[in-house]
Motif scaffolding. Sequence first.
Motif, PDB file in Angstrom:
ATOM      1  N   VAL A   9       0.873  -1.179   0.000  1.00  0.00           N
ATOM      2  CA  VAL A   9       0.000   0.000   0.000  1.00  0.00           C
ATOM      3  C   VAL A   9       0.909   1.227   0.000  1.00  0.00           C
ATOM      4  N   ASP A  10       0.754   2.087  -0.974  1.00  0.00           N
ATOM      5  CA  ASP A  10       1.659   3.230  -1.119  1.00  0.00           C
ATOM      6  C   ASP A  10       0.858   4.463  -1.529  1.00  0.00           C
ATOM      7  N   ALA A  11       1.005   5.528  -0.760  1.00  0.00           N
ATOM      8  CA  ALA A  11       0.258   6.749  -1.069  1.00  0.00           C
ATOM      9  C   ALA A  11       0.784   7.397  -2.342  1.00  0.00           C
ATOM     10  N   SER A  12      -0.103   8.064  -3.049  1.00  0.00           N
ATOM     11  CA  SER A  12       0.298   8.786  -4.260  1.00  0.00           C
ATOM     12  C   SER A  12       0.743  10.191  -3.862  1.00  0.00           C
ATOM     13  N   ILE A 104       7.578   6.305   5.085  1.00  0.00           N
ATOM     14  CA  ILE A 104       6.518   7.149   5.665  1.00  0.00           C
ATOM     15  C   ILE A 104       5.164   6.905   4.989  1.00  0.00           C
ATOM     16  N   ASP A 105       5.175   6.483   3.733  1.00  0.00           N
ATOM     17  CA  ASP A 105       3.879   6.295   3.063  1.00  0.00           C
ATOM     18  C   ASP A 105       3.706   4.928   2.413  1.00  0.00           C
ATOM     19  N   GLU A 106       4.562   3.972   2.767  1.00  0.00           N
ATOM     20  CA  GLU A 106       4.451   2.645   2.157  1.00  0.00           C
ATOM     21  C   GLU A 106       4.434   1.578   3.233  1.00  0.00           C
ATOM     22  N   SER A 155      -0.366  -0.112 -10.669  1.00  0.00           N
ATOM     23  CA  SER A 155      -1.640   0.471 -10.219  1.00  0.00           C
ATOM     24  C   SER A 155      -1.609   1.993 -10.301  1.00  0.00           C
ATOM     25  N   LYS A 156      -0.445   2.573  -9.997  1.00  0.00           N
ATOM     26  CA  LYS A 156      -0.361   4.033 -10.008  1.00  0.00           C
ATOM     27  C   LYS A 156      -0.141   4.583 -11.415  1.00  0.00           C
ATOM     28  N   THR A 157       0.676   3.866 -12.196  1.00  0.00           N
ATOM     29  CA  THR A 157       0.946   4.342 -13.555  1.00  0.00           C
ATOM     30  C   THR A 157      -0.315   4.226 -14.409  1.00  0.00           C
TER      31      THR A 157
END
Length: 438
Positions: A9-12, A104-106, A155-157
């Motif tokens: 889980v990784d924030a954009s 911090i975000d993953e 997922s993000k790309t």
Amino acid sequence: MSAGPFALVDASNFYVSCERVFRPSLNGIPVVVLSSNDGCAIARSNEAKALGIKMGAPWFEIKHFAESAGLVALSANFTLYGDMSDRMMSLAAGLGPAQEIYSIDESFIGLDGVRGDLTDRARKVRNRILVWTGIPCGIGIGPTKTLAKLANYISKTAERKPGSYPAELAQVCNLGTLSKEDLDALLAATAVGEVWGVGRRIAEQLEEGGIRTVLELARLDPATVRRRWSVVLERTVRELQGMSCVQMEDVPAPKKEIAYTRSFGRLVTDLEPLLEAVSEYASRAAEKLRKQGSVAGNVLVFAHTSPYRPGPKYHRSVVVPLRRPSADTAAIVHAATAGIQQIYQPGFDLIKAGVMLLDLAPDHRMQGELDLEDDGAAVAERGRLMKVMDGLNNRYGKGTVHVASSGFDDAHRAWRMRQERRTPHYTTNILDIPIARA
Ligand SMILES: [Mg+2]
């Protein structure tokens, strides 16, 4: 030990996303967050990326976009990001039984034993994080951590660049549900440099050898990879082939050293402001030390001039041993200021100083391992004082209670960081909480 599958889980655009939660007017426009001292871009919104702004771009080089493209630059608000990270992580933990906070975000989530449709579950968790905190995430799922990380990238790309990957993989991408052909097609469409652990140098070497896509890397023989490159890359290849080699690290190991270093807002030449700065840095380091339940045996303090500016150069450090291992702010500040006085020389324009706590050990003091020459009651009393101090600073904001040697007069504290564009501490300071108007 937990077996796969795994999720990442990784924030954009995490820092920018945190800012947007409290300032919706920042949505849809180019935004960057600047490093300490407002030096260079450390986070970019998609719109800023589309302007061609690179990670780490110095502010003076991209400043012109403020005028021409409406670029908004903000000072890093780490108090806000740290708190938003805690909230996001606690919700991400709901995805599966094991969590490893990776940055911090993953965070990696171990999904071993989770029943039902993982893709559907991940969509629900993603939505909950978005609705409850306002932070958009990508979630990647795969049989190994390396594949989960790759799935996250997809997922993000897929969301950011429509057409790059099948649209249904946007936001949540579960490689575990794809057919062999579909999976191979994805790996063939992804550059080898996007693989977790494949740095720029190895990517270049691979490309020279004709290995350009992830699929080409995944099809190499692991034994050959080990011989030609390394055990590390061999492990990566096995992971891409679906064999889990990297396990979950559920409990993050306590840090072996704690550092607090900052560039000054303005050059510092005199001893007095230097003592104030070092006192504050030492206090902050001591707070971090107590937070992880450790004591330090040695305090390293350093100061130096800018390596880029003309003029006489200076770079000195000294290690000051503590009389006995301690997490007491007064003892650590005392050692740090003694150290800086020892190495200080007049006539240099200093740009940076720092305090590092070394030789860390778990704090057993309260379990009775008291120094014989110390009065046990006095030590316990100091421990309570530190607790009260941390409690006050947590509640009312950093530096509410501080050691006198770090200075009082803000106007004179020119060494403080330049953060002219920082947003309020919306979630951690009662005075900064936004007020909703009907
Ligand atoms: Mg991220």
